[in-house]
Design an enzyme around this catalytic site. Structure first.
Site, PDB file in Angstrom:
ATOM      1  N   GLU A 112       0.817  -1.211   0.000  1.00 32.53           N
ATOM      2  CA  GLU A 112       0.000   0.000   0.000  1.00 32.53           C
ATOM      3  C   GLU A 112       0.853   1.265   0.000  1.00 32.53           C
ATOM      4  O   GLU A 112       0.519   2.252  -0.664  1.00 32.53           O
ATOM      5  CB  GLU A 112      -0.955   0.007   1.204  1.00 32.53           C
ATOM      6  CG  GLU A 112      -2.080  -1.011   1.113  1.00 32.53           C
ATOM      7  CD  GLU A 112      -3.033  -0.749  -0.045  1.00 32.53           C
ATOM      8  OE1 GLU A 112      -3.116   0.405  -0.519  1.00 32.53           O
ATOM      9  OE2 GLU A 112      -3.686  -1.698  -0.492  1.00 32.53           O
ATOM     10  N   TYR A 117      -6.646   6.220   4.286  1.00 31.47           N
ATOM     11  CA  TYR A 117      -6.826   5.221   3.231  1.00 31.47           C
ATOM     12  C   TYR A 117      -6.002   3.972   3.513  1.00 31.47           C
ATOM     13  O   TYR A 117      -6.509   2.843   3.465  1.00 31.47           O
ATOM     14  CB  TYR A 117      -6.435   5.790   1.869  1.00 31.47           C
ATOM     15  CG  TYR A 117      -6.372   4.723   0.809  1.00 31.47           C
ATOM     16  CD1 TYR A 117      -7.519   4.276   0.172  1.00 31.47           C
ATOM     17  CD2 TYR A 117      -5.163   4.109   0.470  1.00 31.47           C
ATOM     18  CE1 TYR A 117      -7.483   3.263  -0.781  1.00 31.47           C
ATOM     19  CE2 TYR A 117      -5.106   3.098  -0.471  1.00 31.47           C
ATOM     20  CZ  TYR A 117      -6.269   2.686  -1.095  1.00 31.47           C
ATOM     21  OH  TYR A 117      -6.226   1.670  -2.015  1.00 31.47           O
ATOM     22  N   ASP A 128     -10.559   6.648  -1.685  1.00 33.06           N
ATOM     23  CA  ASP A 128      -9.524   7.170  -2.572  1.00 33.06           C
ATOM     24  C   ASP A 128     -10.194   7.657  -3.847  1.00 33.06           C
ATOM     25  O   ASP A 128     -11.424   7.713  -3.938  1.00 33.06           O
ATOM     26  CB  ASP A 128      -8.449   6.122  -2.862  1.00 33.06           C
ATOM     27  CG  ASP A 128      -8.943   4.990  -3.755  1.00 33.06           C
ATOM     28  OD1 ASP A 128     -10.176   4.836  -3.934  1.00 33.06           O
ATOM     29  OD2 ASP A 128      -8.096   4.249  -4.299  1.00 33.06           O
TER      30      ASP A 128
END
Length: 351
Positions: free
Chosen positions: A39, A122, A140
């Site tokens: 991520e 996020y 997002d």
């Protein structure tokens, strides 16, 4: 949307993901460390670029302890070519925190994940849902766009209040599905189907629930007007087309006096633009699609133009005005450079 609608949407996205989701290396594990690394790498970097970096990084530093103990130069070498090197620095600092404060075990709640260096809302939502099955929806660009179209909302997704509101919608949907599959399904849906331009609505698992598709506003959503500073003037600029002709008018005063340009107002939403145009010209128009954002710099100011395509809705009634021109006629008009950029961008998008 009703709770039943949220439930159906969540279950449809999840089922679609299980059949059509992308096969990515970080999706073959539930290890929160590996998911976290992926991520962070995916922030501001494309998926295909990340793949080899991720696999090499995990092979060489397979645990948070390995990363925490690694020499900083070694970490940077593994990161070399990914750019945004602060991410690598934050990654190592967060790994040291995991080892020091959590005995090497990755924190398993959304709130604790947020405490790690470089982990925002996020990333925390993604790790929480994918690694631990926590029902926290990711917010997002992809999910903001999908929710905007699903609910036919013109809220400006550049604003934090919109992100918060749409995050509540994501949280409402995720309760009815496997959190990991739902969030990853929404990511893939935005990347593969509900794309910014030319979305493939006929292949979308939630097309039957999509309010924007129902009323024909998919192309102009989401509204994403980023206001940067006071020296920048923001406009919504619309290329209004009727067959092979385009609506253009000369500026009567101001910076571009006597130069032709497209209809342009300082407003925030397509609906507001349509009303302002009607108030000025007495003609109903319909914005059909978002095209692009264009920046044009003058000596003492900057224009940021949010460009849309539009059309006359119903019968045209401009009276004696002759404000529609073919491309050949436009070539003979004195058109401002800023609006020539607009036309070029529009023609590239629609052709």
């Amino acid at each position: 949307m009703t709770e039943e609608g949220y439930k159906e949407a969540a279950q449809n996205v999840t089922a679609w993901y299980r059949s059509h989701g992308r096969d990515l290396p970080w999706r073959r594990t539930k290890d929160p460390y590996a998911i976290w690394v992926s991520e962070i790498m995916l922030q501001q970097t494309q998926v295909e670029t990340v793949k080899p970096y991720y696999e090499r990084f995990i092979n060489e530093l397979p645990t948070a302890a390995d990363l925490a103990e690694a020499e900083e130069q070694r970490v940077f070498k593994l990161w070399e070519g990914l750019g945004y090197y602060r991410r690598a620095s934050h990654l190592k600092e967060a790994a040291e925190t995991v080892v020091r404060d959590y005995a090497g075990r990755f924190p398993d709640t959304y709130e604790e994940l947020l405490k790690l260096k470089g982990v925002g809302m996020y990333t925390a939502s993604a790790i929480a849902s994918i690694a631990f099955g926590i029902p926290k929806g990711v917010v997002d660009g992809n999910t903001l766009r999908i929710v905007s179209r699903l609910l036919n909302r013109e809220d400006n997704i550049a604003l934090q209040k919109t992100k918060n509101a749409f995050g509540e919608v994501m949280d409402a949907m995720i309760r009815y599905a496997d959190p990991s599959d739902f969030n990853q399904g929404m990511m893939d849906l935005g990347a593969m189907i509900c794309t910014p331009a030319k979305p493939v609505c006929e292949a979308c698992p939630i097309a039957s629930l999509c309010q924007a598709r129902l009323v024909g506003t998919v192309g102009r959503l989401p509204v994403n007007n980023k206001k940067i500073n006071k020296s920048i003037l923001e406009y919504m600029t619309v290329v209004i087309r009727e067959s092979d002709r385009y609506f253009m008018i000369p500026n009567e005063n101001g910076l571009l006096k006597n130069l032709y340009g497209f209809a342009q107002y300082s407003c925030d939403t397509p609906s507001e633009f349509e009303q302002l145009f009607y108030d000025q010209y007495g003609v109903r128009i319909r914005l059909t699609e978002y095209v692009s954002d264009i920046k044009h710099v003058f000596t003492h100011r900057e224009w940021r133009m949010h460009v849309y395509g539009g059309e006359v809705a119903g019968e045209r009634s401009f009276g004696d005005r002759t404000d529609f021109y073919t491309l050949e006629e436009i070539e003979k008009l004195p058109v401002s450079t800023a609006h020539l950029k607009v036309l070029k961008s529009y023609l590239k998008a629609v052709n």
